[in-house]
Design an enzyme around this catalytic site. Structure first.
Site, PDB file in Angstrom:
ATOM      1  CG  HIS A  67      32.269  10.526  96.745  1.00  0.00           C
ATOM      2  ND1 HIS A  67      33.223  11.508  96.974  1.00  0.00           N
ATOM      3  CD2 HIS A  67      32.137  10.142  98.033  1.00  0.00           C
ATOM      4  CE1 HIS A  67      33.593  11.602  97.967  1.00  0.00           C
ATOM      5  NE2 HIS A  67      32.967  10.663  98.902  1.00  0.00           N
ATOM      6  CE  LYS A  76      30.153  14.499  99.255  1.00  0.00           C
ATOM      7  NZ  LYS A  76      31.394  13.546  98.884  1.00  0.00           N
ATOM      8  CG  ASP A 104      15.320  29.008  89.789  1.00  0.00           C
ATOM      9  OD1 ASP A 104      14.776  28.096  89.848  1.00  0.00           O
ATOM     10  OD2 ASP A 104      15.098  30.259  90.522  1.00  0.00           O
ATOM     11  CG  HIS A 113      34.752  15.290 104.478  1.00  0.00           C
ATOM     12  ND1 HIS A 113      33.820  15.530 103.694  1.00  0.00           N
ATOM     13  CD2 HIS A 113      34.952  13.673 104.194  1.00  0.00           C
ATOM     14  CE1 HIS A 113      33.309  14.623 102.876  1.00  0.00           C
ATOM     15  NE2 HIS A 113      33.926  13.436 103.216  1.00  0.00           N
ATOM     16  CE  LYS A 126      35.831  15.213  99.844  1.00  0.00           C
ATOM     17  NZ  LYS A 126      36.277  14.176 100.880  1.00  0.00           N
ATOM     18  CG  ASP A 177      53.150  27.651  91.435  1.00  0.00           C
ATOM     19  OD1 ASP A 177      53.656  27.148  92.321  1.00  0.00           O
ATOM     20  OD2 ASP A 177      53.259  27.140  90.138  1.00  0.00           O
TER      21      ASP A 177
END
Length: 501
Positions: A244, A246, A251, A422, A424, A429
């Protein structure tokens, strides 16, 4: 012609083969039971042994309870079903593939400038924990936060077009369309210029968006490719574990992560479920190395071609960032560590004033529930933004079913009205945040390979805080009265079996 395409579609073909397996097992089982009565008692004994094993197993309680109910409801085949698909641990085959590469790269996982052991702040416990897992904390890393995949996309194209040595990409979903076509053109051009391009995509994540054996097309362009955990039409727990992550690395000096995949809806070129709200993050400097090690460990598990991992370490280092640190970290079912959940729990537990959360799915266990309640009882303000338009109806109902129990203790829930959220993200604080691919659900926390980036740089925290406020302004607050309506029999049923979804 459309009907012909449907019958040739991989989902249809594989689904048909799995259905045949299920029917075959059913009819063979019925025949055996009619002729051999002792099998009846054997199957029930297996189910009983599975229940006793689950009771004693060091396992997430919600996950255990869901399976125990299934086994007790269907004693004839419930135990066998758990043995086939229920175990959360990766199959021996996946372990055999991945573990040698993980062991190899652990020898060079930490750079000399890892500062996790020198920081004396209250955050150091999490940093020590991540360092012990091989994820270093670095000060020489520039960081940029993107409040939409749309904004990240332009910079991503620019950076890969300027690659000199190599480009590594690893994504859950890849879909043919404008976004990926533009990326693919650049990748093919970079190959012609002598740049090494490696590409990993998850087979199940892209099963409906890419043609069968798409990796051959990439390889014809000179792009090396790995298809993670290829889907096979067998009833097996192995299919539970998906990549899952991404990740894009250029380089070794520039790295991208976040919630966005390589599909048009993530940059709002294609409309699915209203406006698609996602986030991304760009790293430049030492912090990229953690993303690189994650990629290389997966790559070399399937294609072992690197003996010297240090050649991929970052070599263009920005000055020390005086306003904070960056640590990219992963989560893997292979290491027996629930890293993603542990970091989320750490942030919730250390909060003194507020916890701000954006998540597409909110399906939590009792440990996470208790952490939220304890935070509220010490006066921490908790605001959670979830989608206003769902991508999965059943998951949406389960998410909403958690509202009431937390809202009556003062947790605030908001739903993003323009469309599907979508992103996350957790902000604690106004001083420490984590952004990436890890959802608040069972699959993400326990089954999938994931990655997040924890950051304390004040300029980035400011951008994250601004994004949360702007997203909150576009969201509708859920009332306690509304939350009571989300607790019906249907929601209770879905929630009971949510760990198995």
């Amino acid at each position: 012609m459309k009907i012909f395409k449907i019958f040739l579609n991989r989902i249809f073909v594989f689904g048909f083969l799995i259905l045949i397996q299920i029917l075959w097992v059913f009819f063979i089982g019925r025949e055996l039971l009619e002729h051999y009565s002792w099998i009846h008692y054997l199957m029930r004994l297996i189910s009983l042994m599975v229940v006793l094993w689950l009771v004693n197993k060091d396992e997430n309680p919600s996950y255990k309870i869901s399976w125990i109910i299934v086994v007790l409801l269907f004693p004839m085949f419930g135990g066998l079903l758990y043995l086939l698909i229920g175990n959360k641990k990766p199959s021996h085959k996946i372990r055999r593939i991945l573990q040698p590469a993980l062991d190899e790269i652990s020898q060079v996982a930490l750079l000399e400038d890892d500062v996790s052991k020198t920081l004396t702040e209250s955050k150091q416990d999490a940093l020590h924990y991540l360092s012990d897992l091989g994820y270093g904390t670095y000060l020489r890393t520039k960081c940029r936060y993107y409040s939409l995949g749309d904004y990240c996309y332009g910079d991503l194209l620019k950076d890969i077009s300027q690659a000199k040595k190599y480009i590594f990409m690893e994504y859950f979903i890849v879909s043919e369309g404008l976004m990926f076509e533009n990326i693919l053109k650049i990748l093919a051009q970079k190959v012609q210029e002598g740049v090494e391009v490696r590409f990993i995509y998850d087979d199940v994540g892209s099963i409906t968006t890419l043609p069968y054996h798409f990796e051959k097309k990439l390889e014809q362009l000179g792009i090396q490719c790995v298809v993670f955990n290829p889907f096979i039409p067998l009833v097996s727990a192995r299919m539970n574990h998906r990549d899952h992550r991404k990740i894009c690395i250029i380089d070794g000096n520039i790295g991208y992560s976040g919630g966005f995949n390589l599909a048009d809806e993530y940059i709002n070129v294609k409309v699915r479920f209203g406006h698609w709200k996602d986030t991304g993050i760009r790293l430049e400097g030492q912090g990229v190395w953690n993303l690189t090690t994650m990629f290389l460990s997966t790559w070399n598990a399937y294609k072992h071609q690197d003996d010297d991992y240090t050649q991929y370490q970052p070599h263009q280092l920005p000055p020390i960032q005086q306003d904070g640190y960056v640590v990219a970290y992963g989560d893997s079912p292979v290491d027996h560590e629930e890293t993603g959940e542990n970091i989320y729990l750490n942030l919730i537990n250390q909060a003194q004033k507020e916890i701000l959360i954006m998540t597409p799915y909110f399906i939590i266990d009792e440990t996470m529930m208790k952490a939220f309640l304890l935070a509220r009882r010490k006066g921490v303000r908790i605001q959670v933004i979830t989608p206003g338009i769902p991508d999965k109806r059943n998951v949406y109902h389960v998410t909403r079913s958690y509202y009431y129990s937390l809202m009556k203790e003062g947790v605030e829930f908001y739903e993003y009205k323009p469309g599907f959220l979508h992103a996350k993200m957790v902000l604690c604080d106004q001083r420490i945040a984590t952004v990436g691919t890890i959802n608040f659900d069972y699959r993400s926390l326990y089954l999938h390979f994931e990655c997040n980036v924890m950051v304390t740089q004040k300029s980035v925290i400011k951008d994250i805080s601004k994004d949360f406020k702007e997203t909150l302004a576009l969201s509708q607050k859920v009332t306690l009265k509304d939350s009571r309506r989300f607790r019906g029999i249907y929601e209770a049923f879905l929630r009971l079996f949510a760990p198995l979804m």
